[in-house]
Write a protein that holds these residues in place. Structure first.
Motif, PDB file in Angstrom:
ATOM      1  N   LYS A 103       0.752  -1.065   0.131  1.00 41.91           N
ATOM      2  CA  LYS A 103       0.168  -0.271  -0.045  1.00 41.91           C
ATOM      3  C   LYS A 103       0.745   1.178   0.090  1.00 41.91           C
ATOM      4  N   LYS A 143      -4.038   1.072   7.596  1.00 39.11           N
ATOM      5  CA  LYS A 143      -3.789  -0.102   6.671  1.00 39.11           C
ATOM      6  C   LYS A 143      -2.700  -0.582   6.653  1.00 39.11           C
ATOM      7  N   GLU A 185      -4.306   6.807   7.065  1.00 40.76           N
ATOM      8  CA  GLU A 185      -5.116   7.616   5.650  1.00 40.76           C
ATOM      9  C   GLU A 185      -6.098   8.514   6.057  1.00 40.76           C
ATOM     10  N   GLU A 186      -6.359   9.507   5.427  1.00 45.70           N
ATOM     11  CA  GLU A 186      -7.634  10.487   5.558  1.00 45.70           C
ATOM     12  C   GLU A 186      -8.933   9.590   5.082  1.00 45.70           C
ATOM     13  N   MET A 188     -12.497   8.680   3.651  1.00 44.05           N
ATOM     14  CA  MET A 188     -13.144   9.506   2.670  1.00 44.05           C
ATOM     15  C   MET A 188     -14.699   8.710   2.772  1.00 44.05           C
ATOM     16  N   GLU A 192     -18.656   3.316  -3.218  1.00 41.30           N
ATOM     17  CA  GLU A 192     -17.504   2.425  -3.917  1.00 41.30           C
ATOM     18  C   GLU A 192     -17.787   1.911  -5.219  1.00 41.30           C
ATOM     19  N   LYS A 214     -18.718  -5.611   1.295  1.00 38.21           N
ATOM     20  CA  LYS A 214     -17.393  -6.148   1.970  1.00 38.21           C
ATOM     21  C   LYS A 214     -17.875  -6.618   3.183  1.00 38.21           C
ATOM     22  N   LEU A 282      -9.019   4.273  -4.001  1.00 40.12           N
ATOM     23  CA  LEU A 282      -9.113   3.606  -2.516  1.00 40.12           C
ATOM     24  C   LEU A 282      -7.802   2.745  -2.611  1.00 40.12           C
ATOM     25  N   GLU A 283      -7.786   2.060  -3.410  1.00 36.81           N
ATOM     26  CA  GLU A 283      -6.860   0.750  -3.700  1.00 36.81           C
ATOM     27  C   GLU A 283      -6.703   0.318  -4.985  1.00 36.81           C
TER      28      GLU A 283
HETATM   29  P1  AMP Z   1      -8.770  -1.548   0.883  1.00 39.18           P
HETATM   30  O1  AMP Z   1      -8.409  -2.976   1.045  1.00 39.18           O
HETATM   31  O2  AMP Z   1      -7.924  -0.243   0.647  1.00 39.18           O
HETATM   32  O3  AMP Z   1      -9.815  -1.372  -0.459  1.00 39.18           O
HETATM   33  O4  AMP Z   1      -9.849  -1.238   1.851  1.00 39.18           O
HETATM   34  C1  AMP Z   1     -11.159  -2.000   2.367  1.00 39.18           C
HETATM   35  C2  AMP Z   1     -12.184  -1.075   2.450  1.00 39.18           C
HETATM   36  O5  AMP Z   1     -11.823  -0.292   3.394  1.00 39.18           O
HETATM   37  C3  AMP Z   1     -12.723  -0.213   1.347  1.00 39.18           C
HETATM   38  O6  AMP Z   1     -13.522  -1.057   0.366  1.00 39.18           O
HETATM   39  C4  AMP Z   1     -13.342   0.687   1.887  1.00 39.18           C
HETATM   40  O7  AMP Z   1     -14.963   0.527   2.307  1.00 39.18           O
HETATM   41  C5  AMP Z   1     -12.537   0.976   3.322  1.00 39.18           C
HETATM   42  N1  AMP Z   1     -11.589   1.922   3.086  1.00 39.18           N
HETATM   43  C6  AMP Z   1     -10.615   1.950   2.723  1.00 39.18           C
HETATM   44  N2  AMP Z   1      -9.855   3.126   2.545  1.00 39.18           N
HETATM   45  C7  AMP Z   1     -10.465   4.079   3.190  1.00 39.18           C
HETATM   46  C8  AMP Z   1     -10.590   5.445   3.184  1.00 39.18           C
HETATM   47  N3  AMP Z   1      -9.273   6.401   2.886  1.00 39.18           N
HETATM   48  N4  AMP Z   1     -11.652   6.095   3.591  1.00 39.18           N
HETATM   49  C9  AMP Z   1     -12.846   5.363   3.700  1.00 39.18           C
HETATM   50  N5  AMP Z   1     -12.963   4.084   3.861  1.00 39.18           N
HETATM   51  C10 AMP Z   1     -11.865   3.313   3.304  1.00 39.18           C
END
Ligand code: AMP
Ligand code: GLY
Length: 423
Positions: A103, A143, A185-186, A188, A192, A214, A282-283
């Motif tokens: 990440k 994360k 991380e901030e 948000m 999605e 999820k 987000l990712e």
């Molecule tokens: P990721 O594996 O980074 O996609 O994170 C898993 C889930 O966490 C995402 O699908 C979002 O629902 C939530 N998430 C991740 N990053 C953020 C963020 N910066 N702000 C709000 N929700 C987040």
């Protein structure tokens, strides 16, 4: 052609189904596969991380193309291992799979190349992370840097929660070495969307959009899971959003990776959040999504083997991706208790109801054979997918089809696709 597919979940079952539709394919193998995949492919008892065995098998069987689907082997260099043996493989090499595998790497890449994403800081020590939290704004997102089965993300509403989170990730090492480094991380807000794409190093072609669910329970409550259901397309992925992402995110990511000497060939999965300041990343994932694949591939018109080959050969610009003008919904049937403790080994009944029913699919995520029966073998057991002319029709069809299946401790969310009603 002879094809070897690496993986054994619902995503791989959907891939096996799509690959087996291709006229080019004479024989499909899958390592390790599962009881559903076994109907389409010869399953081989080799684990996804056993690279030497996989490569030897591919040589012995004169496999023309290997498709590596899961994140762990991609991040660990499975494609490199095949290439070093002179074999063709679809998927990013290790130096490109880092787009998902770290990440911190992906956040730094987005910052450097001006790709919209949440503001962040990276920490290698718990002490520094804890000090940072003293003046941070909440909620905040923590994360784990490395791969953690999609579970290394903690959303913390208060300073105390965040401090506990740092402890969980960095000191207690709940996700092992994935938590040696963390990204803070901030937070948000917004809707999605998952967007999968094919990439050949230079050209990127976008597939139809999807949305995952999820959390384990209705109303987006409960723990984060690998994904409890999906729908495609996302009605929130408008032409305007698409145009913004094409200009600011997709091609820029591919170009950035090339610029960094990490040419990306394979699938990039953009996890986007549609914030009130526009779409942000987000990712990134360096692979097909699960269970996004179970709704995207049934709507795809192309021969997927042509696309795999075009990606490897760098001629994706010659391919026009085409999707049906309809919708699909996938509802995951899980073992009660998932993603926590659950039991397995229960007979799955009703699978035959899906035979020769157009527009209905049952993709196995966790199943195996036992005494001539198919039994549950995982937290996520099946993905029931149905198509329809509209999202609402597809959703009604998918929920109807969930009734055809029975097994002890069957659990599902009842609100997959609820967002459709808001449109
Ligand atoms: P990721 O594996 O980074 O996609 O994170 C898993 C889930 O966490 C995402 O699908 C979002 O629902 C939530 N998430 C991740 N990053 C953020 C963020 N910066 N702000 C709000 N929700 C987040
Ligand atoms: N469905 C989310 C993922 O595959 O990571």
């Amino acid at each position: 052609m002879k094809i070897l597919l690496v993986g054994g979940g619902g995503r791989e079952h959907a891939l096996a189904w799509k690959i087996s539709q291709s006229d080019k394919v004479d024989k499909l193998y899958c390592a390790p596969g599962n009881a559903g995949i076994a109907e389409l492919a010869e399953c081989v008892d080799i684990g996804v991380m056993e690279f030497d065995k996989l490569v030897n098998f591919a040589k012995e069987k004169q496999i023309d193309l290997t498709v590596v689907a899961p994140d762990d082997p991609l991040a660990a260099g499975a494609v490199d291992a095949f290439e070093q043996a002179g074999l063709r493989a679809f998927g990013p090499r290790k130096n490109a799979a880092i787009l998902e595998g770290s990440k911190a790497f992906s956040k730094d890449l987005m910052k450097k190349y001006n790709i919209p994403t949440a503001a962040y800081e990276t920490f290698d020590s718990a002490e520094d992370a804890l000090a940072y939290l003293e003046t941070a704004e909440f909620p905040i997102v923590l994360k784990a840097d490395g791969l953690a089965l999609g579970k290394g993300v903690l959303i913390c509403n208060t300073k105390d929660e965040a401090k506990d989170g740092v402890k969980t990730l960095m000191l207690d090492k709940q996700f092992g070495s994935a938590g040696n480094r963390i990204v803070v991380e901030e937070f948000m807000t917004g809707r999605e969307v998952s967007v999968l794409s094919f990439v050949d190093g230079k050209t990127i072609k976008i597939m139809t959009s999807a949305q995952d669910h999820k959390r384990a329970k209705d109303g987006d409550k409960g723990l984060n899971t690998g994904g409890m259901g999906t729908f495609s397309p996302s009605p929130f992925y408008t032409e305007e959003v698409d145009a913004f992402c094409r200009e600011n995110i997709y091609q820029k990511t591919v170009d950035a990776m090339r610029e960094e000497g990490r040419e990306f060939k394979g699938v990039i999965f953009f996890g986007l959040m549609l914030t009130d300041k526009g779409p942000k990343v987000l990712e990134y994932n360096a692979r097909f999504g699960d269970p996004e694949t179970q709704v995207v591939l049934p709507r795809m018109k192309n021969d997927i083997v042509d696309i795999f080959e075009a990606c490897i050969d760098g001629r994706l610009d010659e391919i026009e991706l085409e999707f049906e003008d309809n919708a699909a919904v996938c509802v995951v049937l899980a073992s009660d208790g998932y993603p926590g403790h659950y039991e397995k080994g229960y007979e799955i009944k009703g699978l035959e109801n899906f035979k020769s029913k157009d527009g209905y699919y049952v993709f196995h995520a966790g199943s195996r054979f036992e005494d001539g029966k198919i039994v549950t073998n995982g937290g996520r057991v099946l993905g029931v997918t149905a198509k329809g002319d509209t999202l609402k029709e597809a959703r009604a069809n998918a929920y109807e089809a969930t009734k055809w299946i029975d097994f002890a401790n069957k659990y599902m969310r009842n609100d997959i696709g609820k967002a459709i009603d808001e449109v």
